[in-house]
Every structure is written in structure tokens, then in C-alpha cells.
Scaffold this motif. Structure first.
Motif, PDB file in Angstrom:
ATOM      1  N   ALA A 133       0.832  -1.206   0.000  1.00 39.03           N
ATOM      2  CA  ALA A 133       0.000   0.000   0.000  1.00 39.03           C
ATOM      3  C   ALA A 133       0.864   1.252   0.000  1.00 39.03           C
ATOM      4  O   ALA A 133       0.422   2.307  -0.451  1.00 39.03           O
ATOM      5  N   ARG A 134       2.077   1.144   0.467  1.00 42.29           N
ATOM      6  CA  ARG A 134       2.954   2.313   0.566  1.00 42.29           C
ATOM      7  C   ARG A 134       3.709   2.592  -0.734  1.00 42.29           C
ATOM      8  O   ARG A 134       3.831   3.730  -1.151  1.00 42.29           O
ATOM      9  N   THR A 135       4.243   1.530  -1.365  1.00 42.29           N
ATOM     10  CA  THR A 135       5.103   1.735  -2.529  1.00 42.29           C
ATOM     11  C   THR A 135       4.456   1.326  -3.851  1.00 42.29           C
ATOM     12  O   THR A 135       4.914   1.728  -4.908  1.00 42.29           O
ATOM     13  N   GLY A 136       3.426   0.468  -3.791  1.00 43.41           N
ATOM     14  CA  GLY A 136       2.804  -0.038  -5.007  1.00 43.41           C
ATOM     15  C   GLY A 136       3.539  -1.224  -5.609  1.00 43.41           C
ATOM     16  O   GLY A 136       3.094  -1.805  -6.592  1.00 43.41           O
ATOM     17  N   ALA A 137       4.669  -1.595  -5.016  1.00 43.67           N
ATOM     18  CA  ALA A 137       5.446  -2.742  -5.510  1.00 43.67           C
ATOM     19  C   ALA A 137       4.716  -4.044  -5.167  1.00 43.67           C
ATOM     20  O   ALA A 137       3.958  -4.097  -4.192  1.00 43.67           O
ATOM     21  N   PRO A 138       4.941  -5.100  -5.939  1.00 45.62           N
ATOM     22  CA  PRO A 138       4.345  -6.397  -5.599  1.00 45.62           C
ATOM     23  C   PRO A 138       4.712  -6.789  -4.169  1.00 45.62           C
ATOM     24  O   PRO A 138       5.838  -6.546  -3.716  1.00 45.62           O
ATOM     25  N   PHE A 139       3.745  -7.371  -3.468  1.00 49.34           N
ATOM     26  CA  PHE A 139       3.943  -7.772  -2.072  1.00 49.34           C
ATOM     27  C   PHE A 139       4.119  -9.278  -2.016  1.00 49.34           C
ATOM     28  O   PHE A 139       3.382 -10.022  -2.661  1.00 49.34           O
ATOM     29  N   ASN A 140       5.084  -9.742  -1.256  1.00 51.43           N
ATOM     30  CA  ASN A 140       5.366 -11.161  -1.121  1.00 51.43           C
ATOM     31  C   ASN A 140       4.277 -11.820  -0.267  1.00 51.43           C
ATOM     32  O   ASN A 140       4.256 -11.650   0.954  1.00 51.43           O
ATOM     33  N   VAL A 141       3.395 -12.591  -0.907  1.00 52.49           N
ATOM     34  CA  VAL A 141       2.281 -13.203  -0.168  1.00 52.49           C
ATOM     35  C   VAL A 141       2.774 -14.267   0.810  1.00 52.49           C
ATOM     36  O   VAL A 141       2.077 -14.577   1.780  1.00 52.49           O
ATOM     37  N   ASP A 142       3.961 -14.806   0.592  1.00 50.05           N
ATOM     38  CA  ASP A 142       4.505 -15.760   1.565  1.00 50.05           C
ATOM     39  C   ASP A 142       4.679 -15.092   2.928  1.00 50.05           C
ATOM     40  O   ASP A 142       4.562 -15.743   3.965  1.00 50.05           O
ATOM     41  N   GLU A 143       4.924 -13.793   2.938  1.00 52.27           N
ATOM     42  CA  GLU A 143       5.044 -13.047   4.196  1.00 52.27           C
ATOM     43  C   GLU A 143       3.691 -13.004   4.921  1.00 52.27           C
ATOM     44  O   GLU A 143       3.631 -13.090   6.141  1.00 52.27           O
ATOM     45  N   ILE A 144       2.618 -12.892   4.169  1.00 54.14           N
ATOM     46  CA  ILE A 144       1.282 -12.908   4.774  1.00 54.14           C
ATOM     47  C   ILE A 144       1.043 -14.263   5.432  1.00 54.14           C
ATOM     48  O   ILE A 144       0.635 -14.345   6.590  1.00 54.14           O
ATOM     49  N   TYR A 145       1.312 -15.337   4.693  1.00 48.38           N
ATOM     50  CA  TYR A 145       1.133 -16.678   5.258  1.00 48.38           C
ATOM     51  C   TYR A 145       2.000 -16.860   6.501  1.00 48.38           C
ATOM     52  O   TYR A 145       1.552 -17.369   7.524  1.00 48.38           O
ATOM     53  N   ARG A 146       3.255 -16.455   6.410  1.00 41.56           N
ATOM     54  CA  ARG A 146       4.182 -16.643   7.527  1.00 41.56           C
ATOM     55  C   ARG A 146       3.688 -15.942   8.783  1.00 41.56           C
ATOM     56  O   ARG A 146       3.673 -16.527   9.857  1.00 41.56           O
TER      57      ARG A 146
END
Length: 148
Positions: free
Chosen positions: A93-106
Motif C-alpha cells: 500500500a505504501r510503494t505499489g510494488a508487488p507484495f510477497n504473499v509468503d510473508e502474509i502466510y508466515r
């Protein structure tokens, strides 16, 4: 030869118990209360919450899910997806860059911690469907609700 329209895959909307949903980001409590008031006044749920079908992680709609708890709802309409679904795009939301969804799972699945407020932005193509479900139907004993 006539040109055929391109059909996009449809979404599956299912009624899920709130207990299945996993919050993924912190929320603004005052915003949650205001949202709960607007939903209570309308007496209808219009935006299903997109969730990861396997884990119940809320992709978008953490404020709505918290408002549902304030409203005493037991079930919510949810769009069942996967973070691997090509219709789902997650960005910072801050940079618009793709976000690593593995971080969400972790962080969320392993109960490490929720993401900070407004960390991710989820985009869905095509746009998610709307619903029109009376709030009374989303409470235990609601008329005809059979959770999936």
C-alpha cells in the motif's frame, strides 16, 4: 466469423462462519465503529469478503470483518480465492510494488503477528461481486442460512 465475447471466470461466494476468518492487518477502531453504524443502518451486507479458501486469511475487508463482530453476526458472505489465483494481485500500500504473499502466510497463519494497518492493497480482476443479504440472515438461527 463473429467475434465471441471473452468470459472471465466467475467467483464463488459462500457463507462462512466468522470464526473461520483470520485477520491479516490491524484496523482503525474508530473506522470500524463508523462502518458498523453504516451497515446497521442499511441492515444489509453488500460486500463479500475475499478470503484465502484454505486458511481463511482475510485478503481485503479486515474493517468489515471487525464491524461484523460488533454487529453480532456469526456468518459472512465470502469470496473464496487463493493467493495463487491469477485474478488476485497484492501490492504494498505504501510503494505499489508487488507484495510477497509468503510473508502474509508466515505472519498470519503461524500467528506471528498481523500486518500493520494498511500494509497491503489487493486488486481483483474482474471486480468482486456484490451481495444483498439481510443482517438477520447472518446471525445464528438466520432464516435459511446453511454455512459452507
Amino acid at each position: 466469423m463473429p467475434e465471441l465475447p471473452i468470459l472471465s471466470p466467475s467467483y464463488c461466494v459462500a457463507i462462512k462462519p466468522i470464526s473461520f476468518l483470520r485477520r491479516s492487518e490491524e484496523v482503525d477502531d474508530s473506522e470500524v465503529r463508523q462502518l458498523a453504524d453504516r451497515i446497521r443502518e442499511a441492515d444489509v451486507w453488500t460486500m463479500p469478503i475475499p478470503i484465502d479458501i484454505q486458511t481463511g486469511i482475510i485478503m481485503d475487508g479486515n474493517h468489515r470483518a471487525r464491524a461484523a463482530i460488533l454487529l453480532g453476526l456469526d456468518y459472512l458472505p465470502c469470496v473464496l480465492l487463493s493467493y495463487r489465483d491469477p485474478r488476485v494481485m497484492v501490492r504494498s500500500a505504501r510503494t505499489g510494488a508487488p507484495f510477497n504473499v509468503d510473508e502474509i502466510y508466515r505472519r498470519v497463519v503461524h500467528d506471528v503477528e498481523m500486518l500493520p494497518y494498511k500494509t497491503t492493497r489487493h486488486d481483483f480482476a474482474p471486480a468482486l461481486p456484490c451481495t444483498e443479504i439481510r443482517l438477520g440472515m447472518l446471525r445464528s438461527g438466520g432464516a435459511g442460512i446453511t454455512p459452507s
